[in-house]
Scaffold this active site. Structure first.
Site, short mmCIF file in Angstrom:
data_model
loop_
_atom_site.label_atom_id
_atom_site.label_comp_id
_atom_site.label_asym_id
_atom_site.label_seq_id
_atom_site.Cartn_x
_atom_site.Cartn_y
_atom_site.Cartn_z
N LEU A 197 -11.67 -49.19 -37.53
CA LEU A 197 -12.54 -48.84 -36.40
C LEU A 197 -11.67 -48.34 -35.26
O LEU A 197 -11.39 -49.04 -34.30
CB LEU A 197 -13.35 -50.06 -35.96
CG LEU A 197 -14.22 -50.71 -37.04
CD1 LEU A 197 -14.90 -51.95 -36.49
CD2 LEU A 197 -15.26 -49.72 -37.52
N GLU B 20 -11.38 -44.49 -33.55
CA GLU B 20 -11.70 -43.06 -33.59
C GLU B 20 -10.49 -42.19 -33.26
O GLU B 20 -10.28 -41.13 -33.86
CB GLU B 20 -12.84 -42.75 -32.62
CG GLU B 20 -14.21 -43.21 -33.10
CD GLU B 20 -14.43 -44.70 -32.97
OE1 GLU B 20 -15.37 -45.23 -33.60
OE2 GLU B 20 -13.64 -45.34 -32.22
N GLN C 187 -19.15 -42.27 -36.20
CA GLN C 187 -20.40 -42.96 -36.54
C GLN C 187 -21.56 -42.58 -35.62
O GLN C 187 -22.66 -42.30 -36.07
CB GLN C 187 -20.21 -44.47 -36.51
CG GLN C 187 -19.83 -45.06 -37.83
CD GLN C 187 -20.01 -46.57 -37.86
OE1 GLN C 187 -20.29 -47.22 -36.85
NE2 GLN C 187 -19.83 -47.15 -39.03
N PHE C 188 -21.31 -42.60 -34.32
CA PHE C 188 -22.32 -42.24 -33.34
C PHE C 188 -21.68 -41.40 -32.25
O PHE C 188 -20.48 -41.51 -31.97
CB PHE C 188 -22.95 -43.49 -32.70
CG PHE C 188 -23.94 -44.19 -33.58
CD1 PHE C 188 -25.29 -43.85 -33.55
CD2 PHE C 188 -23.53 -45.20 -34.44
CE1 PHE C 188 -26.21 -44.50 -34.36
CE2 PHE C 188 -24.44 -45.86 -35.25
CZ PHE C 188 -25.78 -45.50 -35.22
N PHE D 213 -19.38 -42.82 -29.66
CA PHE D 213 -18.09 -43.34 -30.10
C PHE D 213 -17.01 -42.26 -30.13
O PHE D 213 -15.85 -42.55 -30.46
CB PHE D 213 -18.20 -43.93 -31.51
CG PHE D 213 -19.18 -45.07 -31.64
CD1 PHE D 213 -19.78 -45.63 -30.52
CD2 PHE D 213 -19.49 -45.59 -32.88
CE1 PHE D 213 -20.68 -46.67 -30.64
CE2 PHE D 213 -20.39 -46.63 -33.01
CZ PHE D 213 -21.00 -47.18 -31.89
N PRO E 32 -13.28 -42.18 -27.40
CA PRO E 32 -11.90 -42.61 -27.61
C PRO E 32 -11.03 -41.56 -28.31
O PRO E 32 -9.81 -41.59 -28.19
CB PRO E 32 -12.06 -43.86 -28.49
CG PRO E 32 -13.41 -44.38 -28.16
CD PRO E 32 -14.24 -43.17 -27.93
N HIS F 73 -25.31 -45.20 -28.37
CA HIS F 73 -25.69 -44.69 -29.68
C HIS F 73 -26.60 -43.46 -29.59
O HIS F 73 -27.08 -42.98 -30.61
CB HIS F 73 -26.39 -45.78 -30.50
CG HIS F 73 -25.47 -46.88 -30.93
ND1 HIS F 73 -24.89 -47.75 -30.05
CD2 HIS F 73 -25.03 -47.25 -32.17
CE1 HIS F 73 -24.13 -48.62 -30.71
NE2 HIS F 73 -24.20 -48.34 -32.00
#
Length: 325
Positions: free
Chosen positions: A58, A60, A82-83, A86, A89, A129
């Site tokens: 996990l 990014e 994923q979203f 996110f 970073p 999200h």
């Protein structure tokens, strides 16, 4: 023809890319055994192995940094964020390193990598999200930015993005993942990745949209028809570069333009389109270019998102103002 969801079409496009080129590798959080949070990569690790469909930590920034190194060594990595919320970073890696390497090396080095980002609202998600960060990336020279609006577009565009020698940010409209439509798997792409498409012809006004808003614009056009107005809907498809020629050609026919996106109106992509088309079509425009988008607030909680997201009524209100001018 095969009926697919948009998510299933991306899966099929990724599968075809993996089959065609052994240098294509997929990377992301939970994309392997789980198949991703939206199941876009479902069964791909089982069929192609853990060395080509890689479950990452996990992190990014680490995902993009590792993919960048692979791209420099001749691979074609496809990263899943994923979203949308996110991706930040990894923002420094994308805009400071990935986007600049071709220019920095005077064309000697390229970064053929694709960064998949589910984006937009409409699914009732929690904070971080549901975002629309496309303007950040479209503003960055060296990046290509595209978004499909239908399963057929998703199937061809993901393959075209992976085959491109430039880095491509591939925004996937998450609220449309479960929309179903016909896809012709064996048909070659009928349009360049960076060309816009007229998805509905009309004569009274042009409505430009992309990604999740194309279906909303089409719904508005259908409603407008019952009121005696003919709207032409243009699916932008590419956000950088923008196919201004296609938009200009449409506006020269209709004389009016409304630009729609989920992102906030202020400094959004609609502002650039409005400025460029005003320059190009000043004497053809019958009214000012109008924009419909999100409000200048952080993306709201799930219970309020229906008030934040543009709907057919907000689009038709802008059309009415354009027609009345």
């Amino acid at each position: 023809m095969t009926v697919m969801t948009l998510a299933g079409a991306i899966n099929a496009g990724l599968r075809r890319a993996l089959e065609r080129d052994p240098k294509v590798v997929l990377m992301g959080e939970d994309i392997g055994a789980l198949g991703g949070v939206f199941r876009v990569t479902d069964t791909l690790q089982k069929d192609f192995g853990g060395a080509r469909v890689i479950d990452t930590p996990l992190a990014e920034s680490g995902i993009i940094g590792t993919a960048f190194g692979l791209a420099l060594r001749g691979y074609r990595p496809v990263c899943e964020i994923q979203f949308d919320g996110f991706v930040y970073p990894a923002f420094d890696q994308i805009v400071s390193q990935v986007a600049k390497i071709h220019y920095r090396t005077e064309g000697k080095v390229r970064a053929p990598m694709t960064i998949r980002v589910p984006f937009g609202g409409g699914i009732g998600a929690v904070e971080h999200h549901s975002e629309s960060p496309e303007a950040y990336f479209a503003h960055t020279p060296g990046l290509r930015v595209v978004t499909p609006s239908s399963p057929a577009e998703a199937y061809t565009m993901i393959q075209q993005a992976i085959a491109d020698d430039d880095p491509v940010v591939f925004f996937e409209p998450k609220r449309r993942y479960w929309d179903r439509a016909d896809v012709q798997p064996d048909a070659p792409p009928d349009l360049d990745l960076y060309r816009a498409r007229i998805v509905r012809s009309g004569s009274d006004a042009t409505v430009v949209a992309y990604g999740p808003m194309v279906a909303t614009a089409l719904a508005a056009a259908a409603q407008a028809e019952t009121e005696g107005h003919s709207l032409e809907v243009v699916d932008l498809r590419s956000l950088s570069p923008v196919d201004f020629d296609a938009v200009e050609e449409s506006v020269r026919r209709t004389g009016r333009l409304v630009v729609v996106h989920e992102a906030p109106v202020f400094a959004g992509l609609g502002a650039e389109i409005a400025a460029r088309i005003t320059e190009r079509c000043f004497y053809q425009l019958e009214s000012p270019v109008l924009r419909v988008g999100g409000f200048a607030t952080p993306y709201p909680p799930a219970k309020l998102e229906k008030h934040y997201l543009p709907d057919p009524d907000r689009i038709l209100d802008a059309v009415d103002r354009a027609l009345a001018a």
